[in-house]
Design an enzyme around this catalytic site. Structure first.
Site, PDB file in Angstrom:
ATOM      1  CG  MET A  30      52.251-117.467 -11.751  1.00 25.03           C
ATOM      2  SD  MET A  30      50.473-117.473 -11.482  1.00 25.03           S
ATOM      3  CE  MET A  30      50.388-117.255  -9.730  1.00 25.03           C
ATOM      4  CG  HIS A  37      60.390-117.424  -8.143  1.00 29.97           C
ATOM      5  ND1 HIS A  37      59.812-116.366  -7.479  1.00 29.97           N
ATOM      6  CD2 HIS A  37      59.374-118.219  -8.525  1.00 29.97           C
ATOM      7  CE1 HIS A  37      58.497-116.510  -7.475  1.00 29.97           C
ATOM      8  NE2 HIS A  37      58.209-117.627  -8.098  1.00 29.97           N
ATOM      9  N   GLY A 147      58.935-125.698  -7.234  1.00 32.70           N
ATOM     10  CA  GLY A 147      59.251-125.739  -5.802  1.00 32.70           C
ATOM     11  C   GLY A 147      58.362-126.724  -5.041  1.00 32.70           C
ATOM     12  CG  ASP A 150      53.360-123.830  -4.775  1.00 31.82           C
ATOM     13  OD1 ASP A 150      52.497-123.393  -4.010  1.00 31.82           O
ATOM     14  OD2 ASP A 150      54.246-123.108  -5.266  1.00 31.82           O
TER      15      ASP A 150
HETATM   16  O1  PAF Z   1      53.690-121.984  -8.979  1.00 38.59           O
HETATM   17  C1  PAF Z   1      53.464-121.064  -9.793  1.00 38.59           C
HETATM   18  O2  PAF Z   1      54.038-119.973  -9.741  1.00 38.59           O
HETATM   19  C2  PAF Z   1      52.420-121.290 -10.875  1.00 38.59           C
HETATM   20  O3  PAF Z   1      51.385-122.103 -10.421  1.00 38.59           O
HETATM   21  C3  PAF Z   1      53.023-121.857 -12.181  1.00 38.59           C
HETATM   22  C4  PAF Z   1      53.606-123.233 -11.971  1.00 38.59           C
HETATM   23  C5  PAF Z   1      54.083-120.916 -12.714  1.00 38.59           C
HETATM   24  C6  PAF Z   1      51.912-121.980 -13.237  1.00 38.59           C
HETATM   25  O4  PAF Z   1      51.327-120.759 -13.499  1.00 38.59           O
END
Ligand code: PAF
Length: 283
Positions: A30, A37, A147, A150
């Site tokens: 996002m 990331h 990741g 989450d």
């Molecule tokens: O973890 C995230 O940043 C979001 O939940 C994802 C997987 C990109 C879905 O919008």
């Protein structure tokens, strides 16, 4: 690096890469990119010839009272980072490209969604499931990386890809932490200086509790103690601090090697989540 806004453009690239026999790694995000990331991108680059990052602040995974409007957005900064990393392509659609005005389909995952963040953020995983399914179908990658911070989301995405026969391997990547243990997250920018210091206690308490349990102490007592310690450390609320099975997410009552601790806590209006394998962390 090309920045694409439409699904049609994305498909032109991926079809060509498929015909050429190139493998594709997808890293959905996002935006507000951080070291977590970037670690996902590195893994995708090691495993595939081509890497696609996506940036889409998905409105469907925010509840009405959540931070959709405030969510950090800085596309220029993110693009710079992706270019430096050597990412091949950024797919950054706007909401109208992703969702038709009369869109009527939602991907609802019925298992793994009766606990943890599914309980504290009802509807959240329907939004995640729907957007991730769409991204996987749009990009048709060989692998997609998410990741472990989450962790419940990762399990749910693995399950939906399996159940819907989406031909992409879903890969989990270890949580990246700041020097004091705080899991990196786009939402950490919301933390004041004071709260930032308090925040590092989540990892400390997770580690201490994991060790306590691994050494044979009672799980319920250890988690209860952890919740008291979190409040004492200055957290304003706790959505959960629980020990669960790392595959089924069922509550566990005694120590087992596939056990994991899960925490979601509040510091003012900022919600932080983290999780940790249950084992003995004493050096
Ligand atoms: O973890 C995230 O940043 C979001 O939940 C994802 C997987 C990109 C879905 O919008």
């Amino acid at each position: 690096m090309e920045v694409l806004r439409t699904i049609a453009e994305l498909r032109q690239h991926t079809s060509r890469w498929h015909v050429e026999g190139q493998t594709i790694g997808l890293v959905p995000t996002m935006g507000a990119l951080h070291d977590g990331h970037l670690s996902l991108i590195k893994i995708a680059q090691q495993k595939c010839n081509r890497v696609i990052a996506t940036i889409f602040v998905n409105p469907r995974q925010f509840l009405p009272d959540e931070d959709f409007e405030e969510y950090p957005r800085d596309e220029d900064r993110d693009i710079k980072k992706l270019v430096e990393m050597g990412v091949d392509l950024l797919f950054a659609p706007n909401a109208s490209e992703m969702y038709q005005p009369d869109a009527s389909t939602t991907v609802v995952i019925s298992k793994l969604t009766d606990c943890l963040c599914a309980t504290s953020r009802p509807g959240f995983f329907d939004g995640v499931g729907t957007v991730v399914t769409k991204l996987l179908i749009q990009a048709l990658p060989d692998i997609a990386i998410f990741g472990e911070k989450d962790y419940q989301q990762l399990l749910i995405i693995k399950r939906l890809a399996r159940d819907l026969d989406i031909p992409a391997q879903i890969i989990g990547a270890p949580t990246i932490r700041e020097a004091d243990g705080l899991a990196v997250s786009s939402r950490n920018v919301y933390l004041s200086q004071n709260n930032r210091e308090t925040a590092s206690n989540v990892f400390k308490i997770l580690k201490k509790t994991a060790t306590t349990i691994a050494l044979g102490n009672d799980i319920l007592v250890a988690c209860e103690e952890a919740r008291s310690e979190l409040i004492f450390a200055g957290f304003s609320g706790i959505d959960y601090f629980e020990a669960r099975h790392s595959k089924t997410l069922e509550l566990i009552e005694k120590f087992e090697t596939s056990g994991r601790l899960f925490a979601a806590v509040w510091l003012g209006s900022t919600r932080l989540i983290d999780n940790l394998e249950i084992k003995d962390y004493t050096d």
